[in-house]
Structure formats: C-alpha cells, structure tokens
Design an enzyme around this catalytic site. Structure first.
Site, PDB file in Angstrom:
ATOM      1  CG  ASP A   1      -6.306  -6.398   1.328  1.00 46.51           C
ATOM      2  OD1 ASP A   1      -6.065  -6.756   0.164  1.00 46.51           O
ATOM      3  OD2 ASP A   1      -6.413  -7.186   2.289  1.00 46.51           O
TER       4      ASP A   1
ATOM      5  CD  GLU B   1      -8.611  -7.032  -3.000  1.00 46.65           C
ATOM      6  OE1 GLU B   1      -8.165  -7.973  -3.681  1.00 46.65           O
ATOM      7  OE2 GLU B   1      -8.350  -6.896  -1.788  1.00 46.65           O
TER       8      GLU B   1
END
Length: 546
Positions: free
Chosen positions: A222, A284
């Site tokens: 993330d 990401e």
C-alpha cells in the site's frame, strides 16, 4: 515515427520480440491477478461482512474463471477507521474475518486449486491503536517514540509544515500529553511509521517473513511511494492550479512528503526478502512514468516486480490517446521491466460506470490482451457499476470528511452478487453496504448461463490467454490508429482490434487471413483478409490462418 495502416513496423515504445525467460517464480508474467475486497466478497456467519471462510468457499469459482492469483485487501486486526488500512497487528487476523486457522485453510485450498495468495501490506502507517503507537505516544522518552514521525510545532504553535493529508486537512495531529505533532498522511487514526528508524524496518520485514512462512505468495504494498518523508520536513510547493472541487490534498504538490530517494533502499530490502520465497511484490504508486519506473529498481538492487500502472483508469477514451499512452509506457519500461495494467480497484470508480456497459466490454478485452500482467477488480467481470449510497449509510471516512467533492469509495465496494436469492447470496444478514439495484439480473448465477454476458466474455478471454503463448507473454506491436480503432498484434499470430466508439469504424489488418476467436458483441463475424468495418463498440481478437 508512425507506420502505414496495417503496418507492424517498430514504433517508439513498442516492445521488442525478446522476452525474458520464464521460470516458476515468474508465474505472474503470464498470470492474471484478481483483487478481493474481503468485506464484500462472501459472508458466512450472517453479520453482513464478508469473511475468510467465504473467500475459501468461492475459490472454485475463481479457479474456473481462469485467474491465477488472488490479492486480498487487508485482513489484519484493525479498529476499521479506514476499513483495515489502519493495522493494529501486522501478524494477526481480524476476528471479523475469521481466525488464523481460517486463513491457513484458505491458503491450502487456494494452492490446491493452483491459485496464488497475495496479501495487502500497509507499511506507511499503522493504527493509532497499535501497541507500537500506544508506546510511542506515552512519553517523549519511550523507546518506541522514534518509531513514528513526531515534530515540534511551528513557531506560531501550528503544524510543523504545510503538508496536507490525502483525506483532507493538515497531515499533522497535535498530541497534548507530549506536546508534539505526529504525522499522518491519511486519517489521524493512521499515524505514519518512521522508516528512517532501522528498528521499524526490521520489525516490518519480520512481519512479512511471518506471512511468507505461512505460505503467502507475495504482497501488494500500500502507498509504497509515501513511506519516507523528507528528512528536513520542508514545506511542499503550493499548487497554483488548485480549485476547491479537486479535494484538499491537491492544495500542495507532495514533493517532500512522498517519493523520497531513501524509499528505494527499503523497497530493495523487501524484494531481497521476497526473493528468498519466490514471492511477488506489487507496489501501489501513483506517479508519472519517469518516476514510476524507478521502483523496478536496478539489476544490482531490484525492487518491486510490478509497480502498478493505473493510467488506463483516467486515460482519454479514444484510439489515438490510448495508442500514445501504450507507446509511452512501453518506451519508459526498463530493459527487464514487465508491464502491468488495471482498470479499477477499491479506491476508483468502476470501469462500467466510467465508460458505460458497451465500452466496459471493450475495456476488458483491452486489459486482457495487452502485453503485461492484468489485475481484475472483483465484480468487474460482471459489469458491476458504482452503487449510489444513501447519505445515512455512508461508511467511507474520506467521503465523511469531504462529502462535497464526490471522492467517496463506498460505491465501488458493495457486495458481490452471487445469485438471485435474498441479498444476492452474499449474506443471510444485513449487508454492510447496499447492493446495486440490478443485482437480481446482474449476478454470477445469471451471467454464467448467458453466453452474451460480461462474465462469459471475461472467462473466454482468460482462457485464450492461457492457451495462447502470444497473448500471455508475446511481444506487442501497435498498428496505426484508424478512425477510433485501437489495434495491435501480439506475437505473429494474434491481432486485436478495438472500436472505442459507438459508430462503425474501418480497419485495414496486416496481410493474411484472420479468423476471429473472441468478440465483445453477440456473434463472431466471418474471417477477414483485407479492409473491413468494425461494428459500434466491437472488440475482436483474431488468430492468423495457418
């Protein structure tokens, strides 16, 4: 450089025919990844929230669909301020989703069906309820104080600098007890970890190792580009083009609060650990191509195998724009970098909402025939659309903090419709978010029996990828964009032609006879051996005649 209509002359950015050698650890080069938002996939205990036994029960559907790996959004213990992206324990399972035994059964079942399992790792920040942060904020002298980012106030008593949270408002929260601010790139309940502290690095790598040893095949990381902040905490440049409808976070350019050079050494450490287990790392990263490519690392210090390429989500939907985007992306890739493509995820509007139902079918054909690893978002294989959420049922903290700008993510996180039974077979309780109004007709049971459905199209395309090496890992050569048709060859024997508009459009294919094997429309046209016309919203995959 351009080429004549139907030509496959090399163009800037077109991939060469030299493909990397594939090994067992390179399964992802030919594979397809499927993102599961666990709260919304399948509930088995009637609490209205999806769980791990639900995912396990639905693994046969996913294996039959033809995907190769599942990526599961966070399932770690969490207060759920941001629905799992605020982690309170990096080596546990939140009871809402089940137990560690449930997780082990999921991994065993997935592997038994030939599916890989990827977890969502959230390293930039933890929950403010994590024991580490509770210790860190207990006093300035606590041994874990430096595990998080603490700063004295500015001379006027305000935040240390002008950094803005991605969820709006200052990226700093005042802690009265210790008289300092702590950094939070997202919610105040998500304090940023200090990745300049070697102890933090070792603790987080140990957490990753824990999951590898339980059989996990990799991680989606993330907000990887957020992890390190400028050492001097310099103000970010003001965005002179900012307008209120853009969202508070865009008041400044995140020059000093993201994408710092030191993050690459950390990503390389993560990769070195993953390589011990033959694992896949996906990052990401929302950055322009030139900066995105640095996250592949180098031959001496490789980083993530797949820095997520999100450009299709917001790209202008016309043939020339997509043609140029693909050229630019391929040209930017490092020599050993493997491409990847996505159309949506748990943060972005669904493709069927952005492009309409007919062009969503064309978009899925594009996603599943481009060179590189595709990632499917759950429900997109059905053509699910964003669901309007009544104001009194909004759950998303981003929407609750800035309701006027329409950045809420609840509409793309609604429950998966499995059949026409009550609550679409998702739960016997009350779903945590409402189902879309079309679920009685748009559900898996209904679409499985309809050869014209989006589900049937996606399943067919996935099977073509598996059966045809050119589609799986072959090179890509773009043809000139004619009218509003995007076309390209995969290897020597595959031709893809996509009409991105709702009017007839001409195409001149390369010489030879081409046999259609997939269409976004109801019926396949006859073979072609010269100029022909694509019907409105028609996408076709052809195989060259022997």
């Amino acid at each position: 450089m351009t080429s004549q209509p139907g030509s496959t002359a090399d163009q800037p950015g077109a991939s060469s025919g030299d493909q990397p050698e594939l090994t067992a650890d390179h399964w992802w080069r030919s594979g397809t990844i499927y993102q599961i938002y666990p709260r919304s996939f399948q509930d088995t205990n009637g609490d209205g929230i999806g769980d791990l036994p639900g995912i396990t029960a639905r693994l046969p559907y996913l294996a039959d669909l033809g995907i190769d790996a599942i990526w599961i959004s966070p399932i770690f213990p969490s207060p759920m301020a941001d629905f799992g992206y605020d982690v309170a324990d990096y080596i546990g399972i939140d009871p809402r989703f089940g137990t560690m035994a449930d997780f082990d059964r999921l991994v065993e079942s997935a592997h038994g069906l030939g599916l890989k399992v990827l977890l969502d790792f959230v390293p930039n920040h933890s929950s403010d309820q994590h024991p580490w942060f509770r210790e860190s904020r207990s006093s300035r002298t606590n041994p874990k104080r430096d595990w998080y980012v603490w700063r004295d106030p500015a001379p006027d008593g305000g935040p240390p600098n002008n950094w803005i949270s991605d969820f709006g408002g200052p990226a700093w929260e005042w802690d009265e007890a210790t008289g300092q601010y702590y950094s939070h790139a997202f919610l105040p309940q998500q304090p940023d970890l200090n990745w300049r502290n070697p102890e933090v690095i070792e603790a987080m790598l140990a957490a990753m190792r824990f999951w590898y040893e339980r059989g996990v095949d990799g991680f989606r990381i993330d907000v990887l580009w957020h992890m390190v902040k400028h050492a001097e905490f310099i103000d970010n440049p003001v965005n002179l083009d900012w307008q209120p409808g853009m969202g508070d976070m865009f008041r400044v350019h995140q020059t000093h609060s993201t994408d710092q050079p030191e993050v690459h050494e950390i990503a390389a450490r993560m990769r070195a650990l993953g390589d011990e287990f033959g694992a896949l790392l996906i990052g990401e990263i929302y950055l322009p191509f030139d900066r995105l490519m640095t996250y592949y690392g180098s031959a001496d210090a490789p980083e993530v195998q797949l820095p997520f390429n999100f450009t299709l989500i917001d790209a202008p939907w016309n043939a020339r724009a997509l043609h140029q985007l693909i050229l630019d992306y391929e040209a930017a890739l490092p020599a050993d970098g493997w491409p990847n493509w996505v159309l949506g995820n748990h943060d972005r509007p669904r493709i069927a909402t952005k492009r309409g139902e007919a062009q969503a079918r064309v978009a899925q054909m594009l996603l599943l025939t481009l060179r590189g690893t595709p990632t499917l978002y759950y429900g997109d294989e059905l053509g699910m659309t964003d669901v309007a959420i009544p104001a009194d049922q909004v759950q998303d903290p981003r929407e609750l903090r800035e309701p006027a700008i329409g950045l809420g993510r609840d509409p793309v996180r609604t429950p998966m419709p499995w059949d026409a039974s009550e609550n679409a077979g998702f739960t016997i309780g009350t779903p945590w978010l409402p189902l879309g109004p079309d679920w009685p007709a748009r559900n898996i049971a209904a679409e499985q029996g309809d050869p014209r459905s989006m589900l049937s199209l996606v399943r067919h395309l996935l099977r073509l990828r598996r059966s045809n090496p050119a589609l799986a890992t072959g090179d890509l050569r773009l043809l000139d964009a004619e009218a509003n048709v995007l076309s390209y060859r995969r290897g020597e024997d595959v031709l893809v032609a996509l009409n991105l508009g709702n009017a007839d459009a001409p195409l001149t294919p390369p010489p030879g006879e081409w046999h259609p094997v997939a269409s976004t429309l109801a019926a396949l046209p006859p073979p072609v051996a010269g100029p022909f016309t694509l019907r409105p919203n028609e996408g076709l995959v052809f195989i060259a005649a022997p």
